[in-house]
Design a protein around this motif. Sequence first.
Motif, PDB file in Angstrom:
ATOM      1  N   TYR A  67       5.300  -2.354  13.925  1.00 53.50           N
ATOM      2  CA  TYR A  67       5.598  -1.742  15.220  1.00 53.50           C
ATOM      3  C   TYR A  67       6.763  -0.767  15.057  1.00 53.50           C
ATOM      4  O   TYR A  67       6.546   0.407  14.794  1.00 53.50           O
ATOM      5  CB  TYR A  67       5.894  -2.841  16.251  1.00 53.50           C
ATOM      6  CG  TYR A  67       4.680  -3.728  16.491  1.00 53.50           C
ATOM      7  CD1 TYR A  67       3.712  -3.376  17.433  1.00 53.50           C
ATOM      8  CD2 TYR A  67       4.470  -4.876  15.735  1.00 53.50           C
ATOM      9  CE1 TYR A  67       2.586  -4.155  17.643  1.00 53.50           C
ATOM     10  CE2 TYR A  67       3.348  -5.672  15.928  1.00 53.50           C
ATOM     11  CZ  TYR A  67       2.406  -5.308  16.880  1.00 53.50           C
ATOM     12  OH  TYR A  67       1.278  -6.085  17.071  1.00 53.50           O
ATOM     13  N   ASP A  68       7.998  -1.242  15.142  1.00 58.78           N
ATOM     14  CA  ASP A  68       9.122  -0.326  14.940  1.00 58.78           C
ATOM     15  C   ASP A  68       9.293   0.039  13.464  1.00 58.78           C
ATOM     16  O   ASP A  68       9.839   1.081  13.133  1.00 58.78           O
ATOM     17  CB  ASP A  68      10.412  -0.965  15.464  1.00 58.78           C
ATOM     18  CG  ASP A  68      10.352  -1.189  16.968  1.00 58.78           C
ATOM     19  OD1 ASP A  68       9.645  -0.419  17.643  1.00 58.78           O
ATOM     20  OD2 ASP A  68      10.980  -2.150  17.463  1.00 58.78           O
ATOM     21  N   GLY A  69       8.825  -0.847  12.594  1.00 61.12           N
ATOM     22  CA  GLY A  69       8.895  -0.608  11.158  1.00 61.12           C
ATOM     23  C   GLY A  69       7.857  -1.440  10.454  1.00 61.12           C
ATOM     24  O   GLY A  69       7.269  -2.355  11.051  1.00 61.12           O
ATOM     25  N   PRO A  70       7.572  -1.167   9.195  1.00 64.29           N
ATOM     26  CA  PRO A  70       6.528  -1.912   8.473  1.00 64.29           C
ATOM     27  C   PRO A  70       6.879  -3.400   8.348  1.00 64.29           C
ATOM     28  O   PRO A  70       8.001  -3.743   7.967  1.00 64.29           O
ATOM     29  CB  PRO A  70       6.487  -1.246   7.096  1.00 64.29           C
ATOM     30  CG  PRO A  70       7.120   0.087   7.287  1.00 64.29           C
ATOM     31  CD  PRO A  70       8.153  -0.101   8.354  1.00 64.29           C
ATOM     32  N   ILE A  71       5.923  -4.275   8.678  1.00 61.50           N
ATOM     33  CA  ILE A  71       6.102  -5.703   8.419  1.00 61.50           C
ATOM     34  C   ILE A  71       5.126  -6.179   7.333  1.00 61.50           C
ATOM     35  O   ILE A  71       5.275  -7.279   6.812  1.00 61.50           O
ATOM     36  CB  ILE A  71       5.910  -6.554   9.693  1.00 61.50           C
ATOM     37  CG1 ILE A  71       4.495  -6.390  10.260  1.00 61.50           C
ATOM     38  CG2 ILE A  71       6.962  -6.233  10.724  1.00 61.50           C
ATOM     39  CD1 ILE A  71       4.205  -7.328  11.413  1.00 61.50           C
ATOM     40  N   LEU A  72       4.158  -5.313   6.993  1.00 68.24           N
ATOM     41  CA  LEU A  72       3.180  -5.692   5.974  1.00 68.24           C
ATOM     42  C   LEU A  72       2.673  -4.452   5.263  1.00 68.24           C
ATOM     43  O   LEU A  72       2.296  -3.464   5.902  1.00 68.24           O
ATOM     44  CB  LEU A  72       1.996  -6.435   6.627  1.00 68.24           C
ATOM     45  CG  LEU A  72       0.810  -6.757   5.705  1.00 68.24           C
ATOM     46  CD1 LEU A  72       1.246  -7.724   4.609  1.00 68.24           C
ATOM     47  CD2 LEU A  72      -0.339  -7.358   6.510  1.00 68.24           C
ATOM     48  N   ARG A  73       2.659  -4.529   3.937  1.00 71.76           N
ATOM     49  CA  ARG A  73       2.095  -3.456   3.117  1.00 71.76           C
ATOM     50  C   ARG A  73       0.836  -3.978   2.429  1.00 71.76           C
ATOM     51  O   ARG A  73       0.812  -5.106   1.928  1.00 71.76           O
ATOM     52  CB  ARG A  73       3.102  -2.942   2.094  1.00 71.76           C
ATOM     53  CG  ARG A  73       4.295  -2.256   2.745  1.00 71.76           C
ATOM     54  CD  ARG A  73       5.204  -1.560   1.753  1.00 71.76           C
ATOM     55  NE  ARG A  73       6.283  -0.884   2.447  1.00 71.76           N
ATOM     56  CZ  ARG A  73       6.194   0.336   2.984  1.00 71.76           C
ATOM     57  NH1 ARG A  73       5.055   1.021   2.850  1.00 71.76           N
ATOM     58  NH2 ARG A  73       7.220   0.877   3.605  1.00 71.76           N
ATOM     59  N   VAL A  74      -0.186  -3.137   2.427  1.00 72.35           N
ATOM     60  CA  VAL A  74      -1.506  -3.519   1.904  1.00 72.35           C
ATOM     61  C   VAL A  74      -1.806  -2.664   0.683  1.00 72.35           C
ATOM     62  O   VAL A  74      -1.690  -1.436   0.742  1.00 72.35           O
ATOM     63  CB  VAL A  74      -2.593  -3.315   2.984  1.00 72.35           C
ATOM     64  CG1 VAL A  74      -3.958  -3.741   2.457  1.00 72.35           C
ATOM     65  CG2 VAL A  74      -2.237  -4.085   4.255  1.00 72.35           C
TER      66      VAL A  74
ATOM     67  N   GLN B 291       3.952  -8.557   1.715  1.00 72.41           N
ATOM     68  CA  GLN B 291       2.920  -7.981   0.852  1.00 72.41           C
ATOM     69  C   GLN B 291       1.613  -8.754   1.004  1.00 72.41           C
ATOM     70  O   GLN B 291       1.626  -9.968   1.227  1.00 72.41           O
ATOM     71  CB  GLN B 291       3.359  -8.022  -0.613  1.00 72.41           C
ATOM     72  CG  GLN B 291       4.606  -7.227  -0.921  1.00 72.41           C
ATOM     73  CD  GLN B 291       4.379  -5.722  -0.886  1.00 72.41           C
ATOM     74  OE1 GLN B 291       3.282  -5.254  -1.142  1.00 72.41           O
ATOM     75  NE2 GLN B 291       5.417  -4.971  -0.566  1.00 72.41           N
ATOM     76  N   LEU B 292       0.496  -8.046   0.873  1.00 71.47           N
ATOM     77  CA  LEU B 292      -0.813  -8.690   0.908  1.00 71.47           C
ATOM     78  C   LEU B 292      -1.338  -8.823  -0.519  1.00 71.47           C
ATOM     79  O   LEU B 292      -1.346  -7.855  -1.287  1.00 71.47           O
ATOM     80  CB  LEU B 292      -1.788  -7.885   1.761  1.00 71.47           C
ATOM     81  CG  LEU B 292      -3.149  -8.540   2.023  1.00 71.47           C
ATOM     82  CD1 LEU B 292      -3.650  -8.177   3.429  1.00 71.47           C
ATOM     83  CD2 LEU B 292      -4.197  -8.097   1.001  1.00 71.47           C
TER      84      LEU B 292
END
Length: 631
Positions: free
Chosen positions: A331-338, A511-512
Amino acid sequence: MSIVTGENVGRSYGDFDVFKNLTFSIEHGDRIGLVGPNGEGKTTLLRLLAAVDEPTVGRVHYMSGLRLGYLPQDPPVGHGITLWNSMLEVFSEVREMERQLNALSEKLNDEEVLKQYSALQGEFERREGYTYETRIRTVLTGLGFSEEDYGQALDQLSGGQKTRSLLARLLLDAPDLLLLDEPTNHLDVYAVEWLESFLQTFKGALVVVSHDRYFLDATTSRTWEMAFGVLETYRGNYSHYVRQREERYAFRFKQWNEQREFVEKTEDFIRRHIAGQRTKEAQGRRTRLQRFLRDEAIEKPQRADHIRVRLNPPKRSGDIVLSFSDVAVGYDGPILRVPDMELRRGMRVAIVGPNGAGKTTLVRSVLDELPTLEGEVKNGANVELGYLSQAHDYFDPLQDVLSAVRQVKPQMPAEQVRSLLGSFLFRGDDVFKAIDELSGGQRSRVALARLAMLEVNVLVLDEPTNHLDISSQEVLQDVLDHFDGTFLLVSHDRYLVQALATHIWAIEDGQLHVLEGSWQAYVDWRSARQEAAADAAGTRRQDQREAQRAARRERKQREKMQVRQRDVEEEIAGLEEQMEALSQRISAAGEAQDVDQVQALGAEYEALEADSQVLWSEWETLSAALEDNAH
């Protein structure tokens, strides 16, 4: 020896019988899972066992001095005492001994006082008095409490925290019989795994009502099923029960069908000959039939209705369903990178990870409800997405079932929609019920009916089994198992994930990670990461490595025993089929008064029965060994 027995137990409210004529027993060390559809009386029976309520008829007998511990779904409101002091109350006797030891320690120059001190210290050590605070911290931490929670007053805790605090007291108190009603509610997956481990070493007996099938598999070795007002007992945990339930129903239905054919054939003979030359024979058969129907006939076996519809997509998607390129969501910043990756046709992916890790955020980006912060998610060719949310918030609560389903395809005639709804067990006036009058399981069936109308080839499911009873979970699992498409599944339901997933997308530390396999693959991966972290921190000792190797050896041995136990069960089932066939041949030979044939078949039957007893003995030995191995 039985610690609890019930004789012809019944419970009613006014003219309504919840159940009646239940007979049961609970033995030392029993691990019983109590299952069945909602409304059949599981909680009512648990309250009777806990002596909270009295049976309307019959008696429940308890072993003298039996200590009971009961966790209701809705625990009583706590008083102003703090969480920590509430746990200390469990050890009031030990703490009094501690106070006496401290007082005596100041007078140890007196020989008589020294004797008292020595005797009291021995009892204090026997009751693990030096470790009670450590045990409290272990249990509270395992159930998800932090040290900041210790000073909170019980009446200021949330509903879920109150349930967990009562569960903590019960575990610390270690009663002779522990009665748990939905203990995994309000626990995250880590706390549930900790509770499973704790209960596997619990020395008392356990009766648990739970909708968590994986939890039942891990903690129980017997199953009671409450259905249609009857309590049935099965050997083994939930998975064993499911197999036995189907086998038992098939056997009983076969018996009933043979009985029906016999009755119809006899009635036909009576009709044709009652007024003819064979009148006496017809009258004799009628008398015997009446006696049989009165004394020996069995009722038609009952079973819950099953959904008969499959979500078979008419249009096949392309080989690549979704592609991810440099994706970050939040939302305001990345919480998950794929990572750069693809979801390919036929994959069944479970997205797992802690609460707040970004699972639902990722799903919203896949559904194009939330733009990615970086990169992009692309749909492949001919992809038709269908979404099943845990809240079903796309429903108008005042809309009726028929309108809610017809809404997705207004051109379809109402009668055709009603026919579809009938296959989802909505019949007659049920289709006119408002959405807000439905149970969680019924709402899920409405959602599935909508998906059947849409004819999608890719499903996205967010916690689809939340708030569903076991029978509704089984229905959903069966529908998904037969879905000839691709799906993404966000779920804490380990049993569902283990049964369906071909791949795991594990979210950890933002991370995913892509894993091939189901829930066990994720558990192994997580354990390996934890071991690697321990190695990196230099905290792992040689005895820990030996314990882990021993645990792996034990797990392999346990797996071998489980495989053998399943083989034994199949062999027993085969012998029972042969014995049933022999029994029918013996009956036929007896009617023909062929004594030699009866004796020969009887000897063959006894041999099979002896083989069956040997196999049952091996099954019991394996069950005991598996239970010891778990401990």
